[in-house]
Design a protein around this motif. Structure first.
Motif, short mmCIF file in Angstrom:
data_model
loop_
_atom_site.label_atom_id
_atom_site.label_comp_id
_atom_site.label_asym_id
_atom_site.label_seq_id
_atom_site.Cartn_x
_atom_site.Cartn_y
_atom_site.Cartn_z
N THR A 243 36.18 65.30 39.22
CA THR A 243 37.49 65.25 38.59
C THR A 243 37.61 66.40 37.61
OG1 THR A 243 36.67 63.77 36.86
CG2 THR A 243 37.70 62.75 38.79
N VAL A 244 38.84 66.83 37.38
CA VAL A 244 39.09 67.90 36.43
C VAL A 244 38.68 67.44 35.04
CG1 VAL A 244 40.86 69.36 35.39
CG2 VAL A 244 40.98 68.78 37.82
N PRO A 245 37.93 68.25 34.27
CA PRO A 245 37.54 67.85 32.93
C PRO A 245 38.75 67.46 32.09
CG PRO A 245 36.42 69.86 33.58
CD PRO A 245 37.43 69.59 34.64
N PRO A 246 38.65 66.40 31.29
CA PRO A 246 39.81 65.94 30.53
C PRO A 246 40.27 66.98 29.51
CG PRO A 246 37.80 64.85 29.80
CD PRO A 246 37.44 65.60 31.05
N GLN A 247 41.58 67.03 29.32
CA GLN A 247 42.18 67.91 28.34
C GLN A 247 42.13 67.26 26.95
OE1 GLN A 247 42.20 70.84 30.05
NE2 GLN A 247 44.11 71.29 29.02
N PRO A 248 42.30 68.04 25.89
CA PRO A 248 42.34 67.45 24.55
C PRO A 248 43.44 66.40 24.44
CG PRO A 248 42.15 69.84 24.44
CD PRO A 248 42.39 69.50 25.89
N ALA A 249 43.18 65.39 23.63
CA ALA A 249 44.14 64.30 23.46
C ALA A 249 45.47 64.85 22.98
CB ALA A 249 43.60 63.28 22.47
N GLY A 250 46.55 64.30 23.49
CA GLY A 250 47.88 64.68 23.05
C GLY A 250 48.56 65.67 23.97
N ASP A 251 47.83 66.27 24.93
CA ASP A 251 48.42 67.26 25.83
C ASP A 251 49.16 66.63 27.00
OD1 ASP A 251 46.09 70.08 25.64
OD2 ASP A 251 47.66 69.36 24.29
N VAL A 252 48.78 65.41 27.37
CA VAL A 252 49.45 64.75 28.49
C VAL A 252 50.90 64.46 28.10
CG1 VAL A 252 49.48 62.72 29.97
CG2 VAL A 252 47.30 63.76 29.33
N LEU A 253 51.82 64.77 29.01
CA LEU A 253 53.24 64.60 28.73
C LEU A 253 53.59 63.12 28.57
CD1 LEU A 253 54.68 67.16 31.30
CD2 LEU A 253 54.35 67.50 28.84
N VAL A 267 51.31 62.87 35.81
CA VAL A 267 50.28 63.69 36.45
C VAL A 267 50.20 65.09 35.85
CG1 VAL A 267 50.49 62.40 38.61
CG2 VAL A 267 51.81 64.51 38.29
N LEU A 268 51.05 65.40 34.88
CA LEU A 268 51.08 66.74 34.29
C LEU A 268 50.61 66.74 32.85
CD1 LEU A 268 54.48 68.17 35.62
CD2 LEU A 268 52.20 68.37 36.64
N SER A 269 49.88 67.78 32.48
CA SER A 269 49.43 67.98 31.11
C SER A 269 50.00 69.31 30.62
CB SER A 269 47.90 67.99 31.05
OG SER A 269 47.45 68.21 29.74
N ALA A 270 50.49 69.32 29.38
CA ALA A 270 51.15 70.51 28.84
C ALA A 270 50.16 71.64 28.61
CB ALA A 270 51.86 70.16 27.53
N THR A 271 50.67 72.87 28.66
CA THR A 271 49.90 74.07 28.33
C THR A 271 50.68 74.84 27.27
OG1 THR A 271 50.92 75.55 29.95
CG2 THR A 271 49.10 74.15 30.71
N ARG A 276 54.74 75.65 32.71
CA ARG A 276 53.42 75.71 33.35
C ARG A 276 52.60 74.54 32.83
NH1 ARG A 276 48.14 78.64 33.05
NH2 ARG A 276 47.69 79.41 35.16
N TRP A 277 52.00 73.80 33.78
CA TRP A 277 51.29 72.58 33.42
C TRP A 277 49.96 72.52 34.18
CZ3 TRP A 277 56.22 73.03 35.16
CH2 TRP A 277 57.25 72.79 34.23
N LEU A 278 49.06 71.72 33.70
CA LEU A 278 47.83 71.42 34.41
C LEU A 278 48.01 70.11 35.15
CD1 LEU A 278 44.80 71.94 35.03
CD2 LEU A 278 44.27 70.65 32.94
N LEU A 279 47.67 70.12 36.42
CA LEU A 279 47.73 68.88 37.21
C LEU A 279 46.56 68.00 36.80
CD1 LEU A 279 48.98 67.20 39.47
CD2 LEU A 279 47.61 68.50 41.10
N LEU A 280 46.86 66.84 36.22
CA LEU A 280 45.81 65.98 35.69
C LEU A 280 46.14 64.52 35.97
CD1 LEU A 280 43.16 66.49 34.09
CD2 LEU A 280 44.41 65.85 32.03
N PRO A 281 46.09 64.10 37.24
CA PRO A 281 46.40 62.70 37.57
C PRO A 281 45.26 61.77 37.19
CG PRO A 281 45.68 63.86 39.52
CD PRO A 281 45.73 64.89 38.42
N ASP A 282 45.59 60.51 37.06
CA ASP A 282 44.58 59.49 36.81
C ASP A 282 43.84 59.20 38.11
OD1 ASP A 282 43.08 57.28 36.23
OD2 ASP A 282 44.76 55.99 35.66
N PRO A 283 42.54 59.52 38.21
CA PRO A 283 41.82 59.32 39.48
C PRO A 283 41.66 57.85 39.85
CG PRO A 283 40.29 59.94 37.74
CD PRO A 283 41.67 60.09 37.16
#
Length: 390
Positions: A243-253, A267-271, A276-283
């Motif tokens: 899985t993609v390493p988790p982003q810092p807390a608060g970045d998930v939209l 499924v998107l996390s802010a950059t 532009r976003w990082l695809l970060l779905p819940d596996p």
């Protein structure tokens, strides 16, 4: 007993069933052989039961299990509604199967039935009054897989590459009624290719009806891959659970920003870059990751495109009435996938079109064109900008 039509003299008394371990349940095997015997004998076999041991060993079913042909056919038994086997649509949960049956009209023309629930844990509109347009896309995806296995002869255990998927739907006709929504689909398969006796690829064109009215059209293209070929194709990726390493807390939209109700559906996390976003779905998402896989499912990418398109027109919201998506390569589980969105250069009528792309490792993974009604907030914002410029 009269000799059944379509059965040779050597098999007139019994039907021999070889082992078929790809079927994981006797129910799924029963469904398969019931259809097979009906095609061979021309008889309705509504009560056939295949013994569980036939999953792994050859069994013989006496022809007495098949009702004999008579001069005056007996009244047909009522046809009860069930879902098609979940194995045919590559779903682990029966609750996620939306197809209920199929009737073959010709070698390339099929009529299917299905049902949408009044409430679904993921495919729902935020207003709670309408079906999610992406439910059309998921129904189309299931139709392609079902036709491949049940009608085009692709064995269970084969893998699929979905190269493209499109749909256009009439949003006013997605209103949820006082009962589950029964649907019908007309499927036409074209460009059917074969490798030996097995279908290796095809395209399908679909029309989806509700109460005899067409409310959605679209289609898709699939390639069917044998297990041995798939193992060579995926190599070290096979069986990947990274899985993609988790982003810092608060970045998930926040869910409200992408037209969802629950944080787990985002499924998107802010950059730090706009649009532009990082695809970060819940596996562990019960619908998007209904079953194990070695890459991100296509429906995850469609959901990313929908959410990115909504962000592109913020603070308004966007309800897609049409999506056209091309998949260029597998989206891997253990590499960052970047989603970018921009308004299409040409905007026509009262709608708005957003172009979304996904990139991973410097390569384009997918591209999607999302179209929907123009959000009121966006229209108001543009009027204000025009007033300020004058």
């Amino acid at each position: 007993m009269a000799k059944p039509s379509g059965i040779t003299r050597a098999t007139a008394r019994r039907i021999t069933i070889p082992p078929y371990p790809e079927f994981r349940t006797p129910y799924a095997l029963t469904y398969f052989y019931r259809s097979l015997i009906e095609k061979k004998t021309g008889r309705s076999v509504s009560y056939l039961t295949v013994p569980p041991r036939s999953l792994h060993s050859t069994v013989e079913i006496p022809m007495t299990s098949v009702p004999p042909l008579t001069e005056t056919p007996a009244a047909p038994l009522p046809r009860l509604t069930t879902t098609v086997p979940k194995e045919y649509v590559h779903r682990a949960s029966l609750a996620e199967v939306f197809l209920t049956g199929c009737t073959k009209q010709s070698e390339t023309h099929f009529e299917l039935t299905g049902q949408w629930p009044r409430a679904h844990t993921f495919f729902h509109d935020v207003n709670g009054k309408d079906h999610d347009p992406l439910l059309v896309a998921e129904t189309f995806r299931q139709t392609g897989l079902f036709l491949a296995h049940a009608e085009l002869g692709v064995p269970l255990g084969h893998h699929f590459v979905m190269w493209d998927l499109t749909f256009t739907t009439q949003l006013p006709h997605l209103r949820i009624g006082s009962a589950p929504t029964d649907i019908g689909l007309t499927a036409i398969c074209t460009d059917v290719s074969r490798r030996g006796r097995t279908t290796s690829g095809f395209r399908m064109e679909l029309a989806l009806r509700r109460s005899s009215q067409v409310i959605a059209t679209g289609g898709g293209r699939f390639t069917c891959i044998a297990p041995a070929v798939y193992r060579r194709l995926r190599g070290s990726r096979l069986g990947s659970t990274g899985t993609v390493p988790p982003q810092p807390a608060g970045d998930v939209l926040p869910p409200s920003a992408v037209g969802r109700l629950r944080p787990s559906d985002v499924v998107l996390s802010a950059t730090h870059l706009p649009n532009r976003w990082l695809l970060l779905p819940d596996p562990n998402h019960p619908v998007l990751f209904d079953h194990a896989g070695d890459h991100l499912p296509g429906m995850v990418l469609l959901e990313a495109a929908r959410q990115a398109a909504g962000q592109c027109v913020a603070p308004g919201t966007m309800l897609p009435s049409a999506m056209s998506t091309v998949f260029h390569r597998y989206a891997e589980l253990d590499e960052p996938c970047w989603i970018e969105a921009a308004l299409a250069p040409s905007q026509e009528g009262g709608g708005i079109t957003v172009e979304v792309t996904g990139r991973q490792g410097g390569h384009q993974v997918f591209s999607s064109t999302v179209t929907g009604p123009r959000p009121l907030a966006l229209t108001t914002r543009r009027i204000r900008v025009a007033d300020a410029e004058t």
